[in-house]
Design a protein around this motif. Structure first.
Motif, short mmCIF file in Angstrom:
data_model
loop_
_atom_site.label_atom_id
_atom_site.label_comp_id
_atom_site.label_asym_id
_atom_site.label_seq_id
_atom_site.Cartn_x
_atom_site.Cartn_y
_atom_site.Cartn_z
N PHE A 994 0.84 -1.20 0.00
CA PHE A 994 0.00 0.00 0.00
C PHE A 994 0.88 1.25 0.00
CE2 PHE A 994 -2.31 3.28 2.32
CZ PHE A 994 -3.56 3.28 1.70
N LEU A 995 1.82 1.28 0.93
CA LEU A 995 2.67 2.48 1.05
C LEU A 995 3.56 2.62 -0.17
CD1 LEU A 995 3.68 2.34 4.78
CD2 LEU A 995 2.32 4.08 3.65
N ARG A 996 4.01 1.49 -0.67
CA ARG A 996 4.92 1.56 -1.81
C ARG A 996 4.24 2.28 -2.97
NH1 ARG A 996 8.97 -2.85 -4.40
NH2 ARG A 996 9.24 -1.78 -6.37
N ILE A 997 2.96 1.98 -3.13
CA ILE A 997 2.24 2.63 -4.23
C ILE A 997 2.06 4.12 -3.94
CG2 ILE A 997 0.01 2.74 -5.37
CD1 ILE A 997 -0.07 -0.36 -4.99
N LEU A 998 1.64 4.44 -2.71
CA LEU A 998 1.43 5.86 -2.39
C LEU A 998 2.72 6.66 -2.57
CD1 LEU A 998 -0.81 6.24 0.74
CD2 LEU A 998 -1.30 6.79 -1.62
N CYS A 999 3.83 6.04 -2.13
CA CYS A 999 5.09 6.77 -2.19
C CYS A 999 5.58 6.94 -3.61
CB CYS A 999 6.16 6.07 -1.36
SG CYS A 999 5.77 6.11 0.38
N SER A 1000 5.00 6.18 -4.53
CA SER A 1000 5.49 6.34 -5.90
C SER A 1000 4.83 7.55 -6.56
CB SER A 1000 5.21 5.09 -6.72
OG SER A 1000 3.82 4.94 -6.86
N HIS A 1001 4.01 8.27 -5.80
CA HIS A 1001 3.36 9.47 -6.34
C HIS A 1001 4.42 10.46 -6.76
CE1 HIS A 1001 0.79 12.96 -6.68
NE2 HIS A 1001 -0.24 12.14 -6.66
N GLU A 1002 4.16 11.12 -7.92
CA GLU A 1002 5.27 11.96 -8.37
C GLU A 1002 5.52 13.16 -7.47
OE1 GLU A 1002 1.79 12.56 -11.16
OE2 GLU A 1002 2.81 10.95 -10.14
N HIS A 1003 4.57 13.49 -6.61
CA HIS A 1003 4.83 14.61 -5.70
C HIS A 1003 5.05 14.13 -4.29
CE1 HIS A 1003 4.18 16.96 -9.09
NE2 HIS A 1003 2.92 16.63 -9.21
N TYR A 1004 5.47 12.91 -4.18
CA TYR A 1004 5.70 12.33 -2.87
C TYR A 1004 6.65 13.18 -2.03
CZ TYR A 1004 8.52 9.47 0.28
OH TYR A 1004 9.24 9.02 1.33
N LEU A 1005 7.70 13.69 -2.66
CA LEU A 1005 8.67 14.46 -1.88
C LEU A 1005 7.99 15.67 -1.24
CD1 LEU A 1005 11.86 14.32 -4.07
CD2 LEU A 1005 11.47 13.30 -1.84
N ASN A 1006 7.18 16.36 -2.02
CA ASN A 1006 6.50 17.52 -1.46
C ASN A 1006 5.53 17.08 -0.39
OD1 ASN A 1006 7.34 17.78 -4.18
ND2 ASN A 1006 6.70 19.89 -4.01
#
Length: 1983
Positions: A994-1006
């Protein structure tokens, strides 16, 4: 969220504001809605004819097939570009190895202070580095890459495997008339025609001219001679059938074929007239009957055989065939039935796309039989051909040939026409013969939705069934077929496709005629293009004619005679008519208005219609449609019809098939039709899937007003959607992707689905009130797949981050609308209507019966339906949640893009109601996952899939909704997912995905607020630690340490990152769960990888910020060091694991991890590192996973701020620091360069050897990259030197799985991978090196630096052990030199063992063939000498010497020439070092290097004599002797020798080496400790061998053992001594010297007794017992060595010239064997110059040829004096400790070797060797030689003594051997023995000699004979008892001979010499017979 805002504001004030402004702004990342034009294969879309008003269904279909795709994409996601301008370095292994003396390293001694040195080294290290670490790391296996959502294939027309068949020739023996060919494919297994017909002809222009009157025009498209056939389901029984027709003429088929069978064009003279006649005849027929054809012949070929043969014949080097069949299967990736049962069992597939073009030649035709023309007959013929593999007798054949070319189609050829005759791209130049695509009729269902407009009808007339032949009135029957739009003859439509060489479309077709057959069969196929709008007037008209072939005299007109008519309406109750029909035939005329009824049901008329055979059906035909508008399925048709009724424009009651539906029943009927949708057949449902779903979604969204009532069909439509989704997922026939999504649905969502643009609500306005369809309709979620992380940061406002829950203001009219709606909201029980955003009220019209109804928002309605669903529908909706999630997202995205235009703020985009629904859905789905996990373990996979789809849903919501709201959803998920009573690993695994997918969001860093890292480092870029003020508060330090831990504060600030790292930490504790750990690590890894390759993160300061976000990861990794699998590090001498000792009080980490977590409040109630749990020393992670984890660690270390790390390491407790160093050691092993894909570890030297080769790779790489080049695109560019290949892995948008098998990679690819992995090794090692430097520089000089520096040195040494690139080595050596300069004394004092290691590693690199490595190593070695000079030089000398010895002894491929050059370079350093010139250093260095050089020289010689074992041993012996003063080295060499001997099976010598080694140890032990039980030095070992005395220590003053690390090895201990001796005993036992075993144990026993080691004593006594047993059993049977004297003569031998040796060879070695061995070896050295001397005479040097080399070999025996024989009683004693050997040489005075008895002399030579045998080598120098000559009588005495002795032994054996005895007797008493005893007696004893000197000899001989004759008697007696009966005579003969001999000898034996028996005075006698020669002492002695 508010907290976050505050936090952000506070951060902004902290000084990072500029960076913050640039990076921190939240990008405006709404998903963009985009229309993409459909790609069309053909020049234009296939659409209905112009100018016809279409009915709504056809219109919808056409619109669906032609409108653009609608996709939802993330905006401006820059695809990862290959930034080829940037140069990436390759860790190039140096290419230049020109053999110039090595240049010195510049500036070795020129630095003013340590800081400068460090700065200089650091700058050098930072130059030319790879910015991205992950670009070098091979892409991870995609199994875990859940964040990659595969983009579904774009919908396109289905095609099978395609082949192109070109018709090259159709020839018969004679060429007299035009012929026409029809080609089609038939599947014999399915008994089905599987393609439409392809028509072509190859007629000459002359023959075409014959037909001119009948061809109005010839269209270009009909000239085709090539066809593309498509085969979806290849089977081995697919036949290509070619039917040949000719123009109708008079006569049976047989008559017409006869000329073809009997005549030949070649016999032209004979036949010329006949042929001319036939031609003119055919011309006549053509002109008269040109429009009619007759069947003539047919031929067939099994097309699959051709293809599979062509596949087998392929050149196997082709890339496709390496993968066998795979390519055809890959190509069939789109095949819908791929995982169906049927497809799986088709073992007989051939590779349809990879065969070689083939030519088929068919050489016989079968004549058509007039009564066997139907398809059934054809299949019978084919079955026979298959069964008997040849034609049956009864089939008549016609000679002729057909030549066809078959090739696979990869891309469309030029000038291709689709089956509708629309040109296909690419277009051709003018006048190229076109290629036609032939439509396939697949043999089984194909599940691919329609995507082009196609509307074709195929008519197959089959049979005329005239029972009463007389009524027919016709014999040559043809049928004219026409398509009519009305009854008037002018209504005929030109929609029939023409055949070859004629018009494209025709109005009529005639079937071929079978001559004189009243009930003919037909095989005709008529293809028509159906009009898009069909009416009840459209029909097929059939007219039957009789054709007169012969022109009667009185007839001038037409040749046709009408028989009758039949017809078939195309529509029946609005439905297309297809299937089998049997029609009656009307005679004379057609009835009026006939087309409105079918001919069977026509109404009676006046005048009545005349029917053939009284209205019976006599004409059989079949009709098939291939259409993408006619559904041909009742359920679908009904559903579409009713849906269109809603759109208005229809009159009620509505007619559907047979029933009529009034308006008030419409809703009910519609509901029924919706429910029954899912029961329609799968194939039509799939074919019209897009349309069906579109309609259903419209119904969900659009409240319908029917008969004035609002009909809410939403719920029922939703249930229908759910049930369709369910049935598609459950179908065995349909494929799914790896996330379990049905491919067809995924495609629909991605490309097709779209919302109708807002328009007024639809209500039934009445006829004509059709709301015009809006242009542009569908599509799907184009999502940035996780791999496109490299996208630009997009600017936006922070606004969207503020409080999401402010409701949107309501508009004024809302209340009114609500009132109206509330009245209507009740008809769906339990529903609550959604709120509306874009409402507008409608004025109520009093006239019409309509009520206003509001258009709802689709996403709201959908969410509502999901929430309120119940029962099975609810279950399936959640089971296939992915579908509804993607549907929601896509509709939300379209909604948002509408709002964007109105500029609605992000918070107000969605109503609160909708948010509630979403929250409910998320929580229900999470709960579902939980229940599955608890209840149904076997459904685990299902839970995983739902979990993944949920994650993607939230991922997408982050781009659409308020982010604070989404985070609340994530939090809820986490809470829900931790409360479950499910096994921990499963939960963690779920949450991880679940987290792996969320963290792959392109604005994850922000989203993770990475720019707000707390302790931002100080402002100066990198202050040296020493320059910082020491007053920095300890609070600051705490903060720094805290940064590297997972604190609560961290989790609050960096929400997603905190969650992920918490999971990782928890997963690492799950020791037994390898897969969970792997998942956690891969998730982290892929995330970092994404940052690393992200274009937005290229600037170092940005990277540093991102790295700070992951500092806690470092803490986690250091804590989990025990789980890492690094067998590698163990294998390297086991020195890598160094962790602090357990007793070390510092070993407690500063704060217990789990307590810290408990304080921090763990969101997933997992206690990470359990406080009670001691660290497990178990490696639970696999090597690959460990690698992934470590590469994350390296990445953080590479990119984090250096000053931060420096302060962290400075504050670190020493135990933690030790673990960090251990981690670095593991990293080094882990990323070691392992050569090309080799799993085996390459030895460093082997690597160095292959380095030059590797360098030449770039060449091949630049030429071509091979098949996988696309995946690993090279970032090109080469630096100025022009010799670096810059490579890195390319993560493209494709999913690319790295294969693990070597076989499918080309050499270039493997080379390329090798180069990249070399780059990775270099970069990762450099990161480690940077960190080590940071640590060393961080540690203040006062603090505990010793252990730190030692630890760092340990890691560096480990680096040197592994394979390294030149680049890394140069930096590594710089660091080592800096350490030596800064901490020299400390290192040489404290870290003695490591310094020894260091010397060895450095020396090893001094022998490297790579110049750069060598010069660096030399500089380092020189510095070591220089800085140890003041205090520890003797130790360093010792260590260097030892290192060299072990290097030379062990290493196989050791380059001494390079090492020499290095020694020379070091000497140069010493000479050029001005500061040290006045010290003894230069001279000492000189002496050391000379010593090393001499060791080297011997070593090199050793290598030359690898083939000559004796010479080799001599050299090793000499080297060992050279080490007499350094016991450790001598010991090493003795062990080396022992090993060599053992390998050659010389066990005794091997044992002796070990005994010598033990003696050496004993000497030194006795110096150190005085114990009674220890041997007193080497004296004790004399009992084993006198040679051992050599080992007595030279003198105590040379070396005292307890200083300078001498004798510090493991063997210089009591246990070492015992170990050596035990090994020796074992070897003696192997060599059969059991007596010595006892002697060895005598030395061991006292030691064991003193140590009270009774267990060892037991085994010792057992071994002794075994030894003594062996002596008893094998005592006299043992064979010991054989000895030879070998002399070398000739200057060519160098040192060996004139040397003599005694060689010990294995027992029973014959002279020829050793002679052959030496001759073989030396002839390789000297060729023909070698000569073997065959005799044993003395060598006269003057007579030898100086250009030759001579070897003399003589057999020698051990020689003992009589007194010695007293002590040497046993066989063993006579073969042990031998020092003297003898050989005899016969001669005569005359010079010949042999002569008569009285002139035969003999010379005895006795040799004495330098040592006794056995010794530590197998040949020993001869040091003394004595000779004496025997006179003839002395020779005789010796002979007789020998004979007598032999007889005595044979007689007195315990078990006498009769044969042996008889043999000896025969030689003694046999009558005829030449030179036998009797002759000897007669020569020497006949008379008393004159010379008194010979008296004694005479007497001695006489006594010998006396004893001899006595022994003979005994032997004869003994023999008597041994003989068998048949030997009696033989015994008597022997007895007789014996008596005769005795009689003959008696007179001589009784005569005594009187003088001898007088007393005589003693006098001295001068025996001149003995000459003593003292041999010159050998070099051996002197050395």
């Amino acid at each position: 969220t508010q907290q976050r805002c505050k936090f952000l504001m506070s951060q902004l004030r902290s000084g990072d504001s500029a960076l913050m402004q640039e990076l921190g702004e939240f990008p405006d990342d709404n998903l963009e809605v985009e229309l993409v034009a459909k790609e069309c294969r053909t020049v234009r879309h296939s659409v209905p004819e112009e100018g016809v008003e279409l009915d709504s269904h056809v219109r919808d279909c056409v619109q669906s097939y032609t409108q653009p795709w609608l996709m939802v994409k993330s905006p401006s996601l820059a695809v990862l570009s290959d930034d080829s301008s940037r140069t990436l370095t390759s860790s190039d292994f140096d290419l230049r190895s020109g053999l110039t003396p090595d240049p010195r390293v510049e500036g070795l001694l020129h630095f003013s202070n340590y800081d400068d040195l460090d700065r200089f080294n650091q700058e050098a290290r930072q130059g030319n580095r790879h910015p991205e670490l992950f670009a070098l790391y091979p892409p991870a296996d995609e199994d875990d890459a859940v964040e990659i959502r595969p983009i579904p294939d774009c919908p396109k027309e289905h095609m099978g495997d395609r082949i192109i068949i070109r018709c090259q020739a159709i020839k018969f023996e004679i060429d007299i008339e035009p012929l026409f060919a029809t080609l089609a494919l038939y599947d014999l297994r399915e008994k089905k025609k599987i393609s439409e017909n392809f028509y072509c002809d190859l007629n000459s222009d002359q023959f075409k001219g014959f037909l001119k009157p009948h061809t109005p025009q010839t269209d270009h498209s009909t000239l085709s001679r090539a066809a593309i056939f498509s085969i979806t389901y290849p089977s081995p029984d697919i036949y290509l059938v070619i039917k040949i027709e000719k123009v109708l003429q008079q006569g049976e088929i047989s008559d017409c074929a006869e000329p073809y069978m009997v005549m030949k064009e070649t016999d032209s003279a004979k036949n010329k007239e006949k042929l001319e006649k036939l031609r003119s005849q055919s011309e006549m027929f053509c002109q008269r009957l040109g429009r009619y054809r007759m069947p003539f012949a047919w031929a067939t070929v099994n097309i699959m055989n051709v293809i599979s043969t062509a596949t087998l014949d392929r050149d196997t080097t082709d890339s496709d065939s390496l993968n066998g069949k795979s390519s055809s299967l890959e190509k069939r990736g789109q095949l819908p039935r791929r995982n169906s049962e049927r497809f799986g069992t088709m073992e007989d597939q051939c590779n349809m796309s990879a065969f070689k073009p083939a030519t088929i030649t068919i050489s016989t035709f079968c004549k058509q039989e007039g009564d066997r023309l139907s398809d059934e007959d054809l299949f019978k013929f084919l079955a026979d051909i298959k069964k008997f593999s040849s034609l049956q007798r009864r089939i008549k054949t016609i000679p002729g040939t057909i030549r066809l070319d078959v090739t696979p189609v990869h891309e469309n050829p030029m000038a291709c026409l689709s089956t509708e005759l629309i040109p296909v791209k690419p277009l051709a130049e003018k006048n190229v013969r076109p290629v036609k695509e032939v439509l396939e009729f697949p043999s089984s269902e194909v599940y691919v939705p329609h995507s082009t407009y196609r509307n074709l009808l195929y008519v197959y007339p089959q049979r005329l069934n005239f029972v009463n032949r007389l009524t027919s009135g016709g014999r040559n029957i043809t049928i004219k077929i026409q398509f009519m739009s009305g009854e008037d003859p002018s209504c005929v439509m030109p929609v029939i496709f023409g055949k070859s060489t004629g018009p494209e479309f025709v109005q009529e077709v005639y079937t071929p005629v079978t001559y004189h057959n009243k009930s003919p069969d037909f095989y005709e196929e008529v293809k028509m293009a159906l009009p898009a709008r069909l009416t009840e007037r459209h029909h097929l008209l059939f007219t039957f004619y009789h054709i007169s072939c012969q022109q009667k005299q009185n007839q001038t007109g037409a040749s046709e005679t009408l028989i009758g008519y039949s017809w078939l309406p195309i529509l029946s109750t609005d439905r297309l008519q297809t299937g089998q029909y049997c029609l009656p035939i009307a005679l004379d005329r057609l009835p009026v208005n006939y087309s409105l009824h079918s001919p069977e049901r026509i109404t009676p008329q006046v005048p009545p219609v005349k029917w053939m055979e009284s209205h019976k059906g006599v004409f059989n035909l079949e009709i098939q449609a291939v259409s993408s508008v006619h559904t041909q399925d009742n359920h679908l048709e009904r559903f579409f019809t009713l849906c269109h009724a809603l759109e208005g424009g229809v009159t009620f009651p509505l007619r559907v098939r047979e029933e009529k539906i009034p308006e008030n029943k419409l809703e009910h009927e519609l509901k029924l039709s919706i429910i029954s949708l899912s029961s329609s057949r799968l194939e039509p449902l799939v074919l019209y899937l897009h349309l069906v779903l579109d309609k259903l979604f419209t119904l969900i969204m659009q409240p319908m007003v029917i008969a004035g009532q609002t009909a809410n069909l939403a719920q029922i439509a939703f249930e229908s959607v759910v049930s369709i989704v369910n049935s598609l997922h459950n179908s065995q026939e349909l494929a799914r992707d790896q996330q379990g999504r049905n491919g067809l649905l995924a495609t629909y969502l991605y490309w097709v689905f779209r919302l109708e643009p807002s328009c007024s609500p639809k209500s039934l306005v009445g006829p004509g009130g059709v709301v015009p369809p809006t242009e542009g309709r569908y599509s799907t979620m184009g999502r940035a797949s996780a791999t496109t992380v490299g996208t630009m940061l997009l600017q936006s406002r922070i606004r969207s981050n503020s409080n999401p829950d402010i409701p949107a203001p309501h508009s004024a009219e809302d209340t009114e609308v609500k009132n109206i709606l509330s009245a209507k909201g009740q008809n769906n029980p339990g529903s609550r209507m959604s709120t509306y955003v874009d409402v507008s009220s409608h004025p109520q019209s009093s006239t019409g019966g309509t009520r206003p109804s509001n258009r709802k928002q689709f996403h709201e309605e959908l969410a509502l339906q999901i929430v309120v669903s119940t029962g099975v529908c609810r279950e399936n909706a959640y089971k296939y949640a992915w579908f509804f999630f993607e549907l929601l997202v896509k509709s939300m995205a379209q909604h948002v893009s509408q709002l964007e235009k109105q500029d609605v703020p992000r918070r107000s985009r969605f109503s609160d109601r909708f948010k509630d629904d979403v929250t409910t859905i998320v929580s229900v789905v999470t709960a579902e996952i939980g229940t599955i996990l608890v209840k149904q373990q076997k459904e685990l996979e299902q839970a995983e899939k739902v979990n993944i789809s949920l994650a993607f849903f939230l991922y997408d919501l982050l781009s659409l909704m308020d982010r604070g709201f989404v985070f609340i959803l994530v939090k809820n998920y986490c809470n829900q997912m931790s409360a479950k009573t499910v096994s921990m690993p499963t939960l963690i695994s779920m949450r991880l995905e679940f987290l792996r997918i969320l963290c792959s969001h392109e604005h994850y860093l922000n989203l993770s607020l990475y720019f707000s890292s707390p302790a931002s480092a100080p402002a100066s870029p990198c202050p040296s630690i020493s320059s910082q003020s020491s007053s920095s508060c300890s609070f600051q330090e705490q903060r720094i340490l805290g940064l590297f831990e997972l604190s609560q504060e961290f989790k609050q600030q960096h929400y997603l990152a905190g969650l992920l790292l918490t999971e990782l930490s928890a997963a690492l504790d799950m020791e037994s769960e390898g897969s969970v750990q792997r998942k956690a690590i891969n998730a982290t890894y892929s995330l970092l990888c994404a940052h690393d390759l992200d274009q937005r993160c290229t600037r170092p300061e940005v990277r540093a910020k991102v790295a700070t976000l992951y500092l806690p990861l470092v803490g986690i990794i250091i804590d989990s060091i025990n789980y890492l699998d690094f067998t590698v590090s163990e294998a390297r001498g086991g020195k890598s694991k160094t962790g602090g000792s357990d007793e070390d009080p510092d070993n407690v980490p500063p704060i217990n991890q789990s307590i810290a977590m408990a304080i921090a409040g763990n969101p997933f109630n997992t206690l990470a590192r359990n406080a009670l749990q001691s660290a497990k020393a178990v490696a639970t992670l696999s090597a690959e996973t460990s690698r992934n984890l470590l590469v994350c660690f390296l990445w953080v270390m590479k990119n984090a701020e250096r000053s931060l790390i420096q302060r962290w390491t400075a504050d670190m407790p020493s135990a933690q620091l030790n673990r960090l160093l251990e981690l670095l050691t593991i990293c080094v092993s882990c990323f070691e360069y392992r050569g090309k894909r080799s799993s085996d570890k390459v030895s460093t030297q082997a690597l160095q050897k292959s380095q030059q080769a590797k360098m030449q790779l770039e060449d091949s790489l630049l030429r071509g990259i091979g098949a996988r080049g696309e995946m690993m695109r090279r970032a090109g560019g080469s630096d100025r030197a022009g010799q670096k290949v810059n490579l890195r892995w390319r993560k493209d948008l494709t999913q690319w799985r790295q294969t693990n098998d070597k076989h499918d990679k080309t050499k270039a690819e493997l080379d390329q991978e090798a180069l990249i992995s070399g780059n990775l090794a270099t970069e990762s090692n450099l990161i480690v090196l940077d960190l080590l430097e940071t640590i060393v520089q961080a540690v203040p000089l006062a603090d505990c630096k010793d252990s730190v520096v030692g630890g760092v040195l340990r890691v560096l040494l480990h680096c040197l052990t592994c394979n390294q690139s030149t680049i890394f080595l140069s930096h590594c050596f710089s660091t080592l030199r800096a350490l030596v300069v800064k901490f020299g004394d400390l290192l040489f004092e404290e870290e003695a063992e490591q310094c020894a290691d260091l010397c060895q590693k450095v020396l090893q690199h001094c022998s490297s063939p790579v110049d750069g490595n060598r010069s660096q190593a030399c500089a380092t070695l020189y510095l070591i000498m220089r800085y140890s000079f003041s205090s520890n030089f003797s130790r360093v000398k010792m260590q260097v010497t030892m290192s060299l010895a072990s290097l030379v002894g062990k290493s196989e491929d050791f380059h001494e020439e390079y090492l020499r050059r290095s020694l020379r370079t070091i000497l140069a350093y010493a000479e050029e070092d001005t500061e040290m010139q006045n010290t003894p250093l230069p001279s000492q260095v000189d002496e050391l290097l000379r010593n090393l050089n001499s060791i080297l020289s011997d070593t090199v010689k050793m290598r030359e004599f690898q083939e000559d074992p004796e010479m080799l041993m001599d050299l090793m012996y000499r080297i060992a002797k050279g080490y007499q003063t350094s016991p450790d080295l001598r010991l090493t060499w003795l062990q080396n020798m022992a090993e060599k001997h053992k390998n050659r099976k010389c066990f005794t010598e091997s044992a002796m080496c070990l005994v010598h080694a033990a003696a050496l140890v004993a000497e030194y032990l006795s110096m150190l400790e005085d114990h009674k039980y220890l041997p007193v030095g080497s004296v004790t070992f004399q009992s084993i061998s006198p040679n051992v005395l050599e080992e007595s220590a030279v003198s105590d003053d040379i070396l005292s053992p307890d200083e300078d690390g001498v004798c510090s090895g493991q063997f210089f201990t009591t246990s070492g001594l015992v170990g050596l001796l035990k090994q020796a005993a074992e070897l003696f036992s192997n060599g059969g010297l059991y007596e010595t075993v006892n002697e060895v144990y005598k030395i061991i026993m006292p030691v064991l007794e003193a140590h009270r080691d009774f267990r060892e004593l037991v085994s010792t006594h057992e071994k002794l017992q075994k030894a003594f047993d062996n002596i008893i059993q094998k005592g006299h049977k043992r064979m010991f060595g054989t000895y030879f004297r070998v002399g070398f003569y000739g200057a060519k031998f160098g040192d060996l010239d004139e040397q003599e040796f005694v060689y010990k060879e294995p027992a029973i070695t014959h002279l020829p064997e050793i002679s052959h061995r030496l001759e073989n070896f030396y002839s390789q050295c000297f060729g023909d110059a070698l000569e073997m001397i065959k005799d044993s005479k003395d060598i006269d040097r003057s007579k030898l040829d100086t250009n030759k080399a001579y070897i003399q070999i003589t057999y020698v025996e051990p020689f003992f004096d009589d007194y010695e024989m007293k002590d040497r009683l046993t066989n063993f004693e006579k073969n042990f400790n031998l020092r003297r050997f003898m050989y005899t040489t016969p001669f005569t005075k005359a010079g010949r070797p042999r002569g008569e008895l009285n002139e035969q002399y003999k010379r005895k030579t006795i040799l004495t060797t330098m040592h006794t045998f056995p010794y530590i080598k197998t040949r020993i120098n001869v040091i003394q030689k004595e000779e004496f000559d025997l006179t003839p009588i002395e020779v005789a005495i010796e002979d007789m003594q020998k004979k007598t002795r032999e007889l005595a032994v044979a007689t007195h054996r315990e078990q006498p051997d009769a044969k042996m005895l008889q043999m000896l007797l025969q030689g003694s008493v046999g009558a005829t023995v030449n030179q036998g005893p009797l002759e000897v007696a007669q020569v020497f004893l006949n008379e008393i000699p004159a010379d008194p000197k010979l008296f004694r000899h005479h007497n001695k001989l006489r006594l010998c004979f006396k004893e001899f004759i006595m022994r003979c008697g005994e032997a004869v007696e003994k023999n008597k008892h041994l003989i068998t009966l048949d030997q009696k005579e033989y015994q008597q003969e022997l007895k007789k001979n014996y008596n005769r001999l005795r009689e003959n000898l008696r007179p001589m034996l009784e005569r005594k010499i009187p003088e001898l028996y007088k007393p005589i005075k003693p006098r001295l006698e001068n025996r001149d017979s003995i000459k003593r020669l003292s041999f010159r002492r050998t070099l051996e002695e002197n050395s």
